[in-house]
Scaffold this active site. Sequence first.
Site, PDB file in Angstrom:
ATOM      1  N   HIS A 129     -11.120  -4.666   9.696  1.00  0.00           N
ATOM      2  CA  HIS A 129     -11.722  -4.500   8.372  1.00  0.00           C
ATOM      3  C   HIS A 129     -12.984  -3.655   8.370  1.00  0.00           C
ATOM      4  O   HIS A 129     -13.758  -3.708   7.425  1.00  0.00           O
ATOM      5  CB  HIS A 129     -12.063  -5.874   7.771  1.00  0.00           C
ATOM      6  N   GLU A 155       0.799  -1.227   0.000  1.00  0.00           N
ATOM      7  CA  GLU A 155       0.000   0.000   0.000  1.00  0.00           C
ATOM      8  C   GLU A 155       0.832   1.277   0.000  1.00  0.00           C
ATOM      9  O   GLU A 155       0.546   2.225  -0.741  1.00  0.00           O
ATOM     10  CB  GLU A 155      -0.982   0.014   1.188  1.00  0.00           C
TER      11      GLU A 155
END
Lengths: 327, 401
Positions: free
Chosen positions: A129, A60
Amino acid sequence: MPQMRYREALRLALREEMQADENVFLMGEDIGVFQGAFKVTQGLLQEFGEKRVRDTPISENTIVGMGVGAAMTGLRPVVEIMTVNFSLLALDQIVNCAASIRYMFGAQVSVPMVIRMPQGAGHQLGPTHSHSFEALYLHVPGLLVAVPSTAADAHGLLKAAIRDDNPVIFIEHETLYGRRGEVPENAEPINFGEAVVRREGSDVTIIGISRMAETALKGAEQLAAEHAIESEVIDPRTLRPLDLDTILESVRKTNRAVIVEEGWPHGGVGANMAALIQEQAFDWLDAPVARVAGGDVPMPYSKPLEQAAFPHEEHVVSAALSTFRDL
Amino acid sequence: MTIENVTPDLASEGTGVAGSPHPLPSRDTCEKVLEKMLLVRRFEERAGEMYAKAKIGGFLHLCIGEEATIVGATQALRDTDYLMSTYREHGQALARGTPSAEVMAELFGKATGCSGGRGGSMHLFDMKRRFLGGYGIVGGNLPLAAGVALASDYTGTDDATLCMFGDGATNQGTFGETMNFAALWSLPVVFMVINNQFGMGTALERHSAVTDLSQKSAGFGVPGARCDGMDLLDVHACVSTALEKARGDRVPQLVEAVTYRYRGHSMADPEEYRTKEEVEKWLGRDPIAAFSKRVVEEGVLGEEEVKRLDEDAMRAVDEAVKFADESPFPDLSSLYDDIYVIGDQVRRPYWSTDLRSPDTHRGEEERQAGEVAHELAELGSLHEPETDEQQREARARGEGG
Ligand SMILES: Cc1ncc(C[n+]2csc(CCOP(=O)(O)OP(=O)(O)O)c2C)c(N)n1
């Protein structure tokens, strides 16, 4: 007017902007061959080829950093981070590079890039999440922050984001991807910093952020049906820049404000917005500004716990009622 | 000669440039590179002095000892190539051609600095010369460099990017991530580890399991080579070859230049992690002294000429200091400029919660905020900074990095 899903509206915006500008390209994890973790980019690899739709390794920070480098030297990258949770690994590049570079280097370069990512709870994905991080990105000068809640806004704001010369944090919502809405034919970009009034009313102003714009609207219907309270519901659509004028105008009319967000309460969007409202419209307020936020906990997995940890319309209703408690 | 295997153990008896296998280039080139190395050296020395006088704030990382590495590498670049560096980057900017006056002015925090006084010593930038910055985050510039190389590739140019960082940066996640990306996407980028043997006070063998750093990228698909960072010609040859492979064959490369920094990590460094003897040993391999000696011995430049170049460098640095000193600080009213590109999305005044910003503060209707906000801005700027004495004390305590 064509009806389409929120994810399709996003795809349409990507396609239109890629057709219009060669320098717009997409990069992200599983956006190509896999067609996108949430299928937003479905079909775009087939349509535009590997040069412009790039599957990346799971890295990322480097995905974002490469986007910044490419943006500094003439391209207009649209980076997809699979979900907002994983953007924490890219915070360095987002804050120290994307947001700072223009300022820190005396405006010799700009960083015209978009970082798209979905957020939100409700799918039993547990603490790693289910985050909502608009407050985190709102905090950072140099970034623009969009939080579209409808298909039309998703389309128009994404087009605007891609055309803009600033780094844009574009926060989508996992629950909204499947929602249908009308997107006008040949719709134009929607300017950042223009809130919409989703429902007119004169008794209380309810500001809903991201998916909570929808929840706010449901709460407003319940307030009208069960309590004869007419709420004005505002969706700011972008948090930076923020259309505070529309919010203040409404608060001056209703004298009450409720802010609904999915993220954590401390240092949240609501905390900030409540401060702005009281600074600018203190004399018009008949009650303290009320905030409805996600639970101040890591998001639990167990369904009842999870449901209890993010706002629903009943929370909006009780918060709105609390602003009337002196009557 | 091959670029692999040039200098196995540089810490031992340095042979100096005289023993180098590379022949000297033309007289003009010799003069140019020596001039640049001297400028970097003299600039850094003066910057150190200016820091002690508290003309320069924050951290100051000098590159004294690394001049051959910097100049040798940047000489291998085309004007159209891009260069990125770290916070130890005064030398890189100077070698790329940024006027020393603009670099010094940036160190002084002046409006005339090459980043307008916004970046300081660690964040120099010169778009015109394709010097794309100094970065204060260790390992933070690698992804950016790969992105720049991606743009070069995407738009079909044959520009290459040279990205420099320290030995310590090879331990960051971005190192592996970026190597993989660059190799996977065949990007025209050369990564250059300036191995000055320390990450702050942590010696190479105490921070990296693999100490031959030229090998650290191979597993990611980026071939590496090592050169003698004290030998300008060796660095130049190695980086030139690497650039050729990256540019022509689209195989990104890693180059490790083994060098040494003679000064502390920053000015705040009491240097308790190394011995005087070690420093002495490396001083014996001073890259500028060695190169000067060789050009004189081989009759390319006269001793007088070398002396003149040094004097020129000192004069240039004097002028840089004068320029920096006499330049104005940025106007207070510019505090909020350039955070955003003002355009369709961001129109002035945009909303901000900072009440000190006259431009962004609205609601005058309620509170006549305009003037109040201006006053607050002034007050903020008057807020007592640390005194020079306090700064010096903090520096003596070795605070910060
Ligand atoms: C992410 C990050 N962690 C820590 C620091 C503090 N720091 C600044 S320089 C440095 C050492 C870096 O050493 P190296 O990469 O070898 O480069 P050198 O300073 O020797 O040029 C450290 C730890 C930083 N700037 N950024």
